[in-house]
Design a protein around this motif. Structure first.
Motif, mmCIF file in Angstrom:
data_model
loop_
_atom_site.group_PDB
_atom_site.id
_atom_site.type_symbol
_atom_site.label_atom_id
_atom_site.label_comp_id
_atom_site.label_asym_id
_atom_site.label_seq_id
_atom_site.Cartn_x
_atom_site.Cartn_y
_atom_site.Cartn_z
ATOM 1 N N GLU A 37 -42.926 -4.346 -18.288
ATOM 2 C CA GLU A 37 -42.327 -4.342 -16.961
ATOM 3 C C GLU A 37 -42.915 -3.243 -16.076
ATOM 4 O O GLU A 37 -43.209 -3.470 -14.896
ATOM 5 C CB GLU A 37 -40.805 -4.129 -17.078
ATOM 6 C CG GLU A 37 -40.110 -4.088 -15.734
ATOM 7 C CD GLU A 37 -38.698 -3.514 -15.790
ATOM 8 O OE1 GLU A 37 -38.136 -3.376 -16.882
ATOM 9 O OE2 GLU A 37 -38.175 -3.201 -14.700
ATOM 10 N N HIS A 60 -37.981 -3.818 -10.031
ATOM 11 C CA HIS A 60 -37.844 -4.015 -11.484
ATOM 12 C C HIS A 60 -38.013 -5.478 -11.874
ATOM 13 O O HIS A 60 -38.026 -6.372 -11.025
ATOM 14 C CB HIS A 60 -36.457 -3.543 -11.952
ATOM 15 C CG HIS A 60 -36.296 -2.058 -12.004
ATOM 16 N ND1 HIS A 60 -36.191 -1.359 -13.179
ATOM 17 C CD2 HIS A 60 -36.239 -1.140 -10.996
ATOM 18 C CE1 HIS A 60 -36.064 -0.061 -12.905
ATOM 19 N NE2 HIS A 60 -36.086 0.085 -11.590
ATOM 20 N N ILE A 61 -38.095 -5.689 -13.213
ATOM 21 C CA ILE A 61 -38.101 -7.039 -13.794
ATOM 22 C C ILE A 61 -36.934 -7.102 -14.778
ATOM 23 O O ILE A 61 -36.686 -6.140 -15.510
ATOM 24 C CB ILE A 61 -39.413 -7.309 -14.592
ATOM 25 C CG1 ILE A 61 -40.672 -6.912 -13.797
ATOM 26 C CG2 ILE A 61 -39.475 -8.763 -15.051
ATOM 27 C CD1 ILE A 61 -41.004 -7.789 -12.647
ATOM 28 N N HIS A 92 -39.545 2.443 -14.149
ATOM 29 C CA HIS A 92 -40.105 2.851 -15.445
ATOM 30 C C HIS A 92 -41.467 3.533 -15.293
ATOM 31 O O HIS A 92 -41.788 3.994 -14.214
ATOM 32 C CB HIS A 92 -40.150 1.657 -16.398
ATOM 33 C CG HIS A 92 -38.849 0.903 -16.441
ATOM 34 N ND1 HIS A 92 -37.757 1.322 -17.165
ATOM 35 C CD2 HIS A 92 -38.442 -0.213 -15.766
ATOM 36 C CE1 HIS A 92 -36.743 0.482 -16.972
ATOM 37 N NE2 HIS A 92 -37.130 -0.470 -16.114
HETATM 38 ZN ZN LIG Z 1 -36.329 -2.160 -15.165
#
Ligand SMILES: [Zn+2]
Length: 343
Positions: free
Chosen positions: A179, A232-233, A165
């Motif tokens: 995130e 990522h989260i 992102h």
């Molecule tokens: Zn993500």
């Protein structure tokens, strides 16, 4: 104390001073050399006398961009951002009436394509466009801002990491915790841990920039790296769900050196470092970067932003450091198994 002693003292004092002067003359100071070279370059250019070959050798040795700063501007007043995918460096500082003299900007590198100066929200924005993908470093010394550009070191194994992102795409979020910020912070720590090592790590972003997944995959593929790891989260509507998982590309099978193999190594290392619940591996063939980066690639979901216990880990300094350490150890183990690094 008699007269003779005084003479000796004076004499040794003079000898001492001479020694000090000699020693100082002999100490190699890079800045002094750099300045001398630039003065030569400027003088020759102004005179327009034809010793071009000699000058360009000096320029290559110097190889940086030097920007004269107003007296009021120091290291802490300057913000430098770099978007490697856009090949763009932006240098910001408060604009005031001692605006920089752009005619005094010295460019001794062949790695730039252009430089422009704009005013933005009360700040001066110096924008440098590069002619290739470089890593950058900058420093302030004696009223000059130095920006240097380093080619990607292809003599080392290359790993592209991808903080998920960025920009308007905040990713998963709860209570204004985004995130994108955690991903970036973890990936910056991976780069710090790797400084000076036997691996060349390239991050798709070092700042809060938006880039599409197509751009990220295309960027990674230009390097034909040894590995690609996206960070990522996770998010889920049920706040009770927690844990770490890694996504792999099921299309390329489950053999050694595949996405599945890399995902397994990352999963083991991240869970061990973070102490999170082990959710195992997930099929990520529908995830663009996992599917379309042409080398072993995996996407690490460190934990759930929607789960209190995971969130606490992921927002703490210690948790981010452990996340970075887990991913980094996974990268090292994978490269070791590939025979790319020794230990
Ligand atoms: Zn993500």
């Amino acid at each position: 104390m008699n007269d003779r002693t005084v003479d000796y003292a004076a004499l040794s004092g003079i000898i001492f001073l001479i020694c000090i002067i000699i020693v100082f003359e002999l100490i190699p100071t890079e800045r002094v050399n750099t300045k001398t070279v630039n003065q030569v370059y400027l003088t020759k250019n102004e005179d327009n006398n034809g010793e071009g070959h000699h000058i360009s050798m000096e320029m290559n040795r110097d190889d940086n961009m030097e920007i004269p700063l107003p007296d009021s501007i120091d290291y802490d007043d300057i913000d430098v951002t770099y978007d490697i995918i856009e090949k763009r460096v932006n240098i910001y500082f408060e604009l005031n009436k001692d605006n920089i003299d752009v005619t005094k900007v010295i460019n001794t590198t062949d790695k730039t394509e252009g430089i422009s100066y704009k005013s933005e929200n009360g700040k001066l924005n110096i924008e440098i466009i590069l002619n290739d993908y470089y890593q950058t470093k900058w420093d302030v010394n004696n009223g000059w801002l130095y920006v240097r550009f380093f080619p990607i070191d292809r003599s080392k194994p290359v790993v592209v990491i991808d903080p998920g992102h960025g920009g308007f795409d905040v990713g998963a979020n709860v209570n204004n915790i985004y995130e994108k910020d955690i991903n970036l912070s973890v990936c910056r720590k991976i780069e710090e841990m790797n400084a000076g090592s036997d691996i060349q790590i390239i991050s798709t972003r070092g700042e809060d920039y938006y880039h599409s997944v197509e751009e990220r995959a295309a960027f990674a593929n230009t390097f034909s790296p040894d590995l690609f790891v996206s960070v990522h989260i996770n998010w889920y509507q049920d706040a009770g769900i927690n844990g770490t998982s890694v996504l792999y590309n099921s299309v390329n099978g489950e053999a050694f050196g595949t996405s599945y193999w890399l995902a397994g190594i990352l999963q083991k290392n991240v869970v061990k470092s973070l102490g999170t619940f082990d959710m195992g591996l997930e099929d990520g063939k529908s995830i663009y970067v996992v599917r379309y980066v042409n080398v072993p690639s995996a996407l690490v979901e460190l934990g759930f932003i929607t789960n209190q216990s995971d969130l606490q880990i992921l927002t703490s300094e210690d948790g981010k450091r452990k996340s970075a350490a887990g991913v980094y150890e996974g990268i090292r183990q994978a490269l070791k198994e590939m025979g790319k690094i020794q230990n």
